[in-house]
Design a protein around this motif. Structure first.
Motif, PDB file in Angstrom:
ATOM      1  N   SER A  80      14.524  68.753  27.465  1.00  0.00           N
ATOM      2  CA  SER A  80      14.613  69.518  26.213  1.00  0.00           C
ATOM      3  C   SER A  80      14.898  70.996  26.420  1.00  0.00           C
ATOM      4  O   SER A  80      15.209  71.703  25.466  1.00  0.00           O
ATOM      5  CB  SER A  80      13.294  69.411  25.435  1.00  0.00           C
ATOM      6  N   ARG A  81      14.823  71.457  27.677  1.00  0.00           N
ATOM      7  CA  ARG A  81      14.962  72.906  27.898  1.00  0.00           C
ATOM      8  C   ARG A  81      16.432  73.260  28.111  1.00  0.00           C
ATOM      9  O   ARG A  81      16.844  73.748  29.165  1.00  0.00           O
ATOM     10  CB  ARG A  81      14.072  73.329  29.059  1.00  0.00           C
ATOM     11  N   ARG A  82      17.206  73.027  27.049  1.00  0.00           N
ATOM     12  CA  ARG A  82      18.668  73.160  27.149  1.00  0.00           C
ATOM     13  C   ARG A  82      19.120  74.579  27.480  1.00  0.00           C
ATOM     14  O   ARG A  82      20.063  74.787  28.235  1.00  0.00           O
ATOM     15  CB  ARG A  82      19.338  72.702  25.838  1.00  0.00           C
ATOM     16  N   GLU A  83      18.450  75.566  26.887  1.00  0.00           N
ATOM     17  CA  GLU A  83      18.861  76.949  27.152  1.00  0.00           C
ATOM     18  C   GLU A  83      18.705  77.274  28.634  1.00  0.00           C
ATOM     19  O   GLU A  83      19.617  77.804  29.276  1.00  0.00           O
ATOM     20  CB  GLU A  83      18.020  77.910  26.290  1.00  0.00           C
ATOM     21  N   ARG A  84      17.552  76.927  29.193  1.00  0.00           N
ATOM     22  CA  ARG A  84      17.320  77.214  30.603  1.00  0.00           C
ATOM     23  C   ARG A  84      18.307  76.441  31.486  1.00  0.00           C
ATOM     24  O   ARG A  84      18.881  76.992  32.431  1.00  0.00           O
ATOM     25  CB  ARG A  84      15.887  76.853  30.967  1.00  0.00           C
ATOM     26  N   LEU A  85      18.519  75.176  31.160  1.00  0.00           N
ATOM     27  CA  LEU A  85      19.433  74.361  31.971  1.00  0.00           C
ATOM     28  C   LEU A  85      20.855  74.899  31.874  1.00  0.00           C
ATOM     29  O   LEU A  85      21.582  74.975  32.871  1.00  0.00           O
ATOM     30  CB  LEU A  85      19.366  72.892  31.523  1.00  0.00           C
ATOM     31  N   TRP A  86      21.245  75.301  30.664  1.00  0.00           N
ATOM     32  CA  TRP A  86      22.603  75.848  30.483  1.00  0.00           C
ATOM     33  C   TRP A  86      22.776  77.119  31.311  1.00  0.00           C
ATOM     34  O   TRP A  86      23.778  77.286  32.009  1.00  0.00           O
ATOM     35  CB  TRP A  86      22.870  76.122  28.991  1.00  0.00           C
ATOM     36  N   GLN A  87      21.783  78.012  31.244  1.00  0.00           N
ATOM     37  CA  GLN A  87      21.888  79.281  31.993  1.00  0.00           C
ATOM     38  C   GLN A  87      21.995  79.006  33.493  1.00  0.00           C
ATOM     39  O   GLN A  87      22.807  79.617  34.193  1.00  0.00           O
ATOM     40  CB  GLN A  87      20.679  80.183  31.712  1.00  0.00           C
ATOM     41  N   THR A  88      21.190  78.086  33.971  1.00  0.00           N
ATOM     42  CA  THR A  88      21.199  77.766  35.402  1.00  0.00           C
ATOM     43  C   THR A  88      22.574  77.240  35.814  1.00  0.00           C
ATOM     44  O   THR A  88      23.151  77.692  36.818  1.00  0.00           O
ATOM     45  CB  THR A  88      20.116  76.707  35.708  1.00  0.00           C
ATOM     46  N   MET A  89      23.100  76.292  35.056  1.00  0.00           N
ATOM     47  CA  MET A  89      24.410  75.710  35.414  1.00  0.00           C
ATOM     48  C   MET A  89      25.520  76.746  35.273  1.00  0.00           C
ATOM     49  O   MET A  89      26.417  76.834  36.125  1.00  0.00           O
ATOM     50  CB  MET A  89      24.701  74.491  34.530  1.00  0.00           C
ATOM     51  N   ALA A  90      25.473  77.535  34.194  1.00  0.00           N
ATOM     52  CA  ALA A  90      26.548  78.517  33.961  1.00  0.00           C
ATOM     53  C   ALA A  90      26.632  79.513  35.120  1.00  0.00           C
ATOM     54  O   ALA A  90      27.724  79.945  35.503  1.00  0.00           O
ATOM     55  CB  ALA A  90      26.316  79.243  32.635  1.00  0.00           C
ATOM     56  N   GLN A  91      25.474  79.862  35.681  1.00  0.00           N
ATOM     57  CA  GLN A  91      25.505  80.845  36.776  1.00  0.00           C
ATOM     58  C   GLN A  91      26.131  80.282  38.043  1.00  0.00           C
ATOM     59  O   GLN A  91      26.599  81.049  38.886  1.00  0.00           O
ATOM     60  CB  GLN A  91      24.091  81.367  37.039  1.00  0.00           C
ATOM     61  N   THR A  92      26.193  78.953  38.158  1.00  0.00           N
ATOM     62  CA  THR A  92      26.833  78.387  39.353  1.00  0.00           C
ATOM     63  C   THR A  92      28.351  78.356  39.221  1.00  0.00           C
ATOM     64  O   THR A  92      29.046  78.066  40.186  1.00  0.00           O
ATOM     65  CB  THR A  92      26.339  76.956  39.656  1.00  0.00           C
ATOM     66  N   GLN A  93      28.859  78.629  38.015  1.00  0.00           N
ATOM     67  CA  GLN A  93      30.325  78.636  37.844  1.00  0.00           C
ATOM     68  C   GLN A  93      30.975  79.711  38.723  1.00  0.00           C
ATOM     69  O   GLN A  93      32.069  79.540  39.231  1.00  0.00           O
ATOM     70  CB  GLN A  93      30.689  78.905  36.379  1.00  0.00           C
ATOM     71  N   ARG A  94      30.262  80.827  38.893  1.00  0.00           N
ATOM     72  CA  ARG A  94      30.839  81.950  39.630  1.00  0.00           C
ATOM     73  C   ARG A  94      31.239  81.541  41.043  1.00  0.00           C
ATOM     74  O   ARG A  94      32.278  81.952  41.549  1.00  0.00           O
ATOM     75  CB  ARG A  94      29.836  83.109  39.664  1.00  0.00           C
ATOM     76  N   GLY A  95      30.421  80.737  41.657  1.00  0.00           N
ATOM     77  CA  GLY A  95      30.711  80.339  43.032  1.00  0.00           C
ATOM     78  C   GLY A  95      31.547  79.081  43.153  1.00  0.00           C
ATOM     79  O   GLY A  95      31.741  78.570  44.252  1.00  0.00           O
ATOM     80  N   SER A  96      32.040  78.570  42.031  1.00  0.00           N
ATOM     81  CA  SER A  96      32.756  77.283  42.089  1.00  0.00           C
ATOM     82  C   SER A  96      34.254  77.461  42.261  1.00  0.00           C
ATOM     83  O   SER A  96      34.987  76.470  42.308  1.00  0.00           O
ATOM     84  CB  SER A  96      32.486  76.469  40.815  1.00  0.00           C
ATOM     85  N   GLY A  97      34.725  78.693  42.324  1.00  0.00           N
ATOM     86  CA  GLY A  97      36.161  78.917  42.475  1.00  0.00           C
ATOM     87  C   GLY A  97      36.967  78.344  41.320  1.00  0.00           C
ATOM     88  O   GLY A  97      38.101  77.906  41.507  1.00  0.00           O
ATOM     89  N   GLY A  98      36.386  78.333  40.149  1.00  0.00           N
ATOM     90  CA  GLY A  98      37.098  77.792  38.987  1.00  0.00           C
ATOM     91  C   GLY A  98      36.955  76.290  38.849  1.00  0.00           C
ATOM     92  O   GLY A  98      37.431  75.698  37.880  1.00  0.00           O
ATOM     93  N   GLY A  99      36.287  75.647  39.805  1.00  0.00           N
ATOM     94  CA  GLY A  99      36.185  74.179  39.777  1.00  0.00           C
ATOM     95  C   GLY A  99      35.263  73.657  38.688  1.00  0.00           C
ATOM     96  O   GLY A  99      35.494  72.587  38.131  1.00  0.00           O
ATOM     97  N   PHE A 100      34.204  74.405  38.390  1.00  0.00           N
ATOM     98  CA  PHE A 100      33.263  73.980  37.344  1.00  0.00           C
ATOM     99  C   PHE A 100      33.622  74.763  36.081  1.00  0.00           C
ATOM    100  O   PHE A 100      33.258  75.917  35.913  1.00  0.00           O
ATOM    101  CB  PHE A 100      31.833  74.257  37.808  1.00  0.00           C
ATOM    102  N   THR A 101      34.372  74.133  35.222  1.00  0.00           N
ATOM    103  CA  THR A 101      34.972  74.812  34.078  1.00  0.00           C
ATOM    104  C   THR A 101      34.008  74.910  32.890  1.00  0.00           C
ATOM    105  O   THR A 101      33.010  74.189  32.821  1.00  0.00           O
ATOM    106  CB  THR A 101      36.214  74.044  33.589  1.00  0.00           C
ATOM    107  N   ASP A 102      34.365  75.776  31.950  1.00  0.00           N
ATOM    108  CA  ASP A 102      33.593  75.855  30.703  1.00  0.00           C
ATOM    109  C   ASP A 102      33.623  74.516  29.970  1.00  0.00           C
ATOM    110  O   ASP A 102      32.654  74.121  29.317  1.00  0.00           O
ATOM    111  CB  ASP A 102      34.156  76.956  29.797  1.00  0.00           C
ATOM    112  N   ARG A 103      34.761  73.829  30.074  1.00  0.00           N
ATOM    113  CA  ARG A 103      34.883  72.532  29.388  1.00  0.00           C
ATOM    114  C   ARG A 103      33.877  71.528  29.976  1.00  0.00           C
ATOM    115  O   ARG A 103      33.211  70.796  29.249  1.00  0.00           O
ATOM    116  CB  ARG A 103      36.325  72.025  29.526  1.00  0.00           C
ATOM    117  N   ALA A 104      33.786  71.531  31.308  1.00  0.00           N
ATOM    118  CA  ALA A 104      32.848  70.613  31.965  1.00  0.00           C
ATOM    119  C   ALA A 104      31.401  70.985  31.624  1.00  0.00           C
ATOM    120  O   ALA A 104      30.578  70.119  31.318  1.00  0.00           O
ATOM    121  CB  ALA A 104      33.064  70.658  33.471  1.00  0.00           C
ATOM    122  N   LEU A 105      31.098  72.268  31.651  1.00  0.00           N
ATOM    123  CA  LEU A 105      29.760  72.739  31.283  1.00  0.00           C
ATOM    124  C   LEU A 105      29.443  72.321  29.844  1.00  0.00           C
ATOM    125  O   LEU A 105      28.324  71.894  29.530  1.00  0.00           O
ATOM    126  CB  LEU A 105      29.713  74.269  31.428  1.00  0.00           C
ATOM    127  N   GLY A 106      30.440  72.426  28.986  1.00  0.00           N
ATOM    128  CA  GLY A 106      30.273  72.040  27.585  1.00  0.00           C
ATOM    129  C   GLY A 106      29.974  70.557  27.439  1.00  0.00           C
ATOM    130  O   GLY A 106      29.167  70.154  26.588  1.00  0.00           O
TER     131      GLY A 106
END
Ligand code: LLH
Ligand code: MG
Length: 388
Positions: A80-106
């Motif tokens: 249920s802690r969607r905000e925390r989970l979203w923030q955690t995943m979003a911060q890993t996008q930086r190191g993904s070289g574009g591989g983990f997209t906003d669409r995938a996060l969405g």
């Protein structure tokens, strides 16, 4: 149902289904013969056995992306802690070289919302605030083409627009010609198509244009002036959106509202910059562009705080939930539509469409718990060709 359910599995299934659209070399959608395509379904299951689902394209959540940016951050966590989970995943996008997209996060964010709704037996649009039970739809056309009787000429757009009004749509947005169409881009042709549509539907139907995304400032300004004369309601993405200053330059000179950004990178941060710079008169947000429902709701509220309209980009279950959750966003974008394509036909992996249009031109909020996507899980199971 326990108070705290932890996430026990996060899996993707790629399955075969049928599509009657195809994409051109620049990624624009056009009608096509029925053919087999691959789609993917993300499933997130919790320790109570509840599952949240979200459909995605087969390439967004590839095995290493799911394992390294999603599953590792979700397993064992409170679902249920969607905000925390979203923030955690979003911060890993930086190191993904574009591989983990906003669409995938969405996609992941939407599956978490679906899970919460299914756990509580509530539609997501109500969990988001339940602002309204139905929303009017605008007809959003496919991009122009060179298909006889399709969207090849200004007259084709005019004839199609008359059909769309007849069908019940209260507004229409044209996507006009873009490469690889042989004569595109061409501001003169765009203006003629816009004029033909105005002529076909009369003065009272709100009309919008989403033109070639790479015009120069002067081309964009000239086309914008034509739209003003035709009484168009908004003007969308005539230029590369990375240049905020170009949009400020355009918006400063035009009376017609400029809307954006749609494709610009930068989630809510980019929308805030556009608003403060005066680069848009209406701000745009969508679950696919921003990384899910969680960040899209923030942009809706950001716009509200500026007394600015916020229009939702694209259709589907997530965008519909956002529109139902709030009172903002004038329309649901229904499309992409084309004279040779039956948008209302239900693809075999669904039992029904989520965005049926009623006779008055409204789409109604779903009643099923969660996002309300009516998945045909038996079909998906029978046609699954890979899972991870
Ligand atoms: O280029 C296209 O095919 C469309 O512009 C598409 O991206 C559509 O989603 C859009 O822009 N809607 O507003
Ligand atoms: Mg657009």
């Amino acid at each position: 149902m326990s108070m705290t359910a932890v996430i026990e599995s996060v899996t993707v299934s790629v399955f075969r289904t049928v599509s009657k659209t195809s994409r051109d070399s620049d990624g624009h959608t056009h009608p096509g013969e029925a053919h087999e395509v691959r789609q993917a379904l993300l499933r997130i299951t919790d320790s109570d056995g509840a599952t949240g689902y979200s459909l995605t394209s087969a390439d967004q959540l590839r095995e290493p992306i799911l394992a390294g940016h999603v599953r590792n951050h979700l397993l064992g966590q409170d679902a249920s802690r969607r905000e925390r989970l979203w923030q955690t995943m979003a911060q890993t996008q930086r190191g993904s070289g574009g591989g983990f997209t906003d669409r995938a996060l969405g996609t992941v964010d939407m599956a978490l919302w679906d899970l919460e709704g299914r756990r509580l037996g509530m539609p997501v649009w109500k969990l988001l605030g339940g602002g309204r039970t139905k929303v009017p739809a605008y007809a959003s056309t496919m991009c122009g083409d060179e298909i006889p009787g399709g969207l090849a000429t200004p007259e084709d757009y005019g004839a199609f627009a008359a059909q769309l009004v007849e069908r019940g749509y209260s507004a229409i947005k044209l996507h006009t010609w873009m490469p690889p169409v042989s004569f595109a881009p061409d501001t003169g042709m765009d203006a003629k198509a816009c004029a033909a549509v105005r002529e076909a539907v009369g003065p009272d139907v709100p009309l919008m244009l989403d033109a070639n995304h790479w015009y120069t400032r002067l081309e964009a300004l000239a086309l914008g002036r034509s739209l003003e004369k035709l009484g168009y309601y908004w003007y969308e993405e005539p230029m590369e959106e990375a240049s905020v200053q170009s949009y400020k330059w355009l918006a400063d000179q035009l009376d017609i509202p400029v809307i954006g950004p749609e494709t610009a990178w930068g989630k809510g941060y980019a929308r805030a910059e556009w608003i403060v710079a005066g680069a848009c008169d209406i701000v745009r947000a969508g679950v696919g562009d921003l990384g899910g429902i969680t960040p899209t709701m923030k942009v809706v509220h950001l716009a509200e705080a500026f007394n600015m309209e916020c229009e939702i980009h694209g259709g589907g279950a997530g965008n519909l939930a956002v529109l139902g959750g709030t009172i903002f966003g004038r329309w649901y974008e229904r499309g992409l539509l084309h004279p040779h394509y039956d948008y209302d036909e239900v693809p075999p992996h669904l039992n029904s469409r989520i965005d049926d249009l009623d006779a008055e031109g409204f789409v109604h909020m779903p009643t099923l718990p969660g996002l309300g996507e009516d998945l045909n899980l038996d079909y998906i199971e029978e046609n699954t060709i890979a899972s991870w």
